[in-house]
Design an enzyme around this catalytic site. Sequence first.
Site, short mmCIF file in Angstrom:
data_model
loop_
_atom_site.label_atom_id
_atom_site.label_comp_id
_atom_site.label_asym_id
_atom_site.label_seq_id
_atom_site.Cartn_x
_atom_site.Cartn_y
_atom_site.Cartn_z
CD1 TRP A 14 -2.59 1.56 2.33
CD2 TRP A 14 -2.75 1.63 0.10
NE1 TRP A 14 -3.56 2.48 2.00
CE2 TRP A 14 -3.68 2.54 0.63
CE3 TRP A 14 -2.66 1.51 -1.28
CZ2 TRP A 14 -4.52 3.34 -0.17
CZ3 TRP A 14 -3.49 2.30 -2.08
CH2 TRP A 14 -4.40 3.20 -1.53
CE LYS A 107 -8.35 0.56 4.31
NZ LYS A 107 -8.70 0.06 2.97
CB ALA A 142 -2.19 -1.99 -3.02
CE LYS A 193 -11.14 -4.00 3.78
NZ LYS A 193 -10.06 -3.46 4.47
CG ASN A 258 -7.85 -9.27 5.59
OD1 ASN A 258 -7.46 -9.76 6.65
ND2 ASN A 258 -7.49 -8.07 5.18
CD GLU A 283 -3.28 -4.59 9.94
OE1 GLU A 283 -3.60 -4.97 11.08
OE2 GLU A 283 -2.34 -3.79 9.71
P1 13P Z 1 -6.44 -6.70 2.15
O1 13P Z 1 -5.64 -6.24 3.33
O2 13P Z 1 -7.39 -7.80 2.46
O3 13P Z 1 -5.57 -7.01 0.96
O4 13P Z 1 -7.40 -5.48 1.73
C1 13P Z 1 -6.86 -4.29 1.35
C2 13P Z 1 -7.83 -3.22 1.59
O5 13P Z 1 -7.99 -2.74 2.67
C3 13P Z 1 -8.61 -2.74 0.42
O6 13P Z 1 -9.23 -1.54 0.67
#
Ligand code: 13P
Length: 333
Positions: A14, A107, A142, A193, A258, A283
């Site tokens: 990211w 996040k 990303a 989320k 995730n 995360e």
């Molecule tokens: P992941 O961490 O699951 O790859 O998701 C990235 C994310 O937050 C997209 O907005």
Amino acid sequence: NQRLDVAVIGTGNWGTTLALVLARGGCNVTLFGRNQAEVGQLQAAGENSRFLPGQRFPANLGLAYDLALAAQAQVILLAVPSKTIRSNALQLAPQLAPDSIILSCAKGIESGSLETMSEVLAEALAPHPRSLIGALSGPNIANEIAQGLPATSVVALSDDQAGQRAQSLLTTNLMRIYRSSDVVGVELGGALKNIVALGAGICDGMGLGDNAKAAFITRGLAEMTRLGMARGAHPLTFAGLAGLGDLIATCASPHSRNRRLGEALARGQSLETALAQLGQVAEGVNTTATARQLAEQYGVELPIADELYRVLFEGKSPQQAGLDLMQRDPKNE
Ligand code: 13P
């Protein structure tokens, strides 16, 4: 020495992507690595070969590791895992310019303190004004952004003037930035989320179909909103880009760490093996634990997070967790 518009700290997926999209948009931006060796390696390769092979660094993208330079930027983006954000902020604190805006791009919810990332930053950076500390969050896979596809994101700052300053520095023709003053709502949208994305991956891995997945995502959003409201967030924030928007992107994306982790678990892999194969931070694993603690503290029910916790940490089979969710007392929606 000209002041940077934007400093991006963190050379993961990211952080690198944010630096790329901003540099391509003509922004005066520098990406900060951990040390001289890492930065030298990035410079020599001309790209981040580990996370984004083939995405060449534009000539105007600076690379550095001296945080004294980062600390003077107009906007500082902390794109590091939630586990390390406190220690990164502590390194930044002594040299911070009084008017710098600091945005968490992580996040998560901190273990132990159960604080959101901007709350952690406010502590670590004290006495820096709280009104200049916030978050950047939204549907931001990303890999897509690095490939040059258009996206939106939300800058969350309690102070609208600071929000406008950050918005204008971070907007490019491919990255449309919205503002929100609901910092805790935007942050919890992004963090919670990931729990739902793990479960959506389990739905995919088990082949449960689109009806089940839609139900799971929607009930997941209800949980996110319930916990968020208990923490003082505005419910409509969860219907926005940093809530529903991010939920849609993450629960659908083949790239989401995730979601992919959930898929691997449904195929019978252990958490250890699945994480080792991923080779990156998902995360949602830690957030499943911290969100549950937070919910307990506020007396909020989170049936989906509870079942996911049992799957992740107590060896419950995803199949049984799904059956148990179906058998719960149906409530009014
Ligand atoms: P992941 O961490 O699951 O790859 O998701 C990235 C994310 O937050 C997209 O907005």
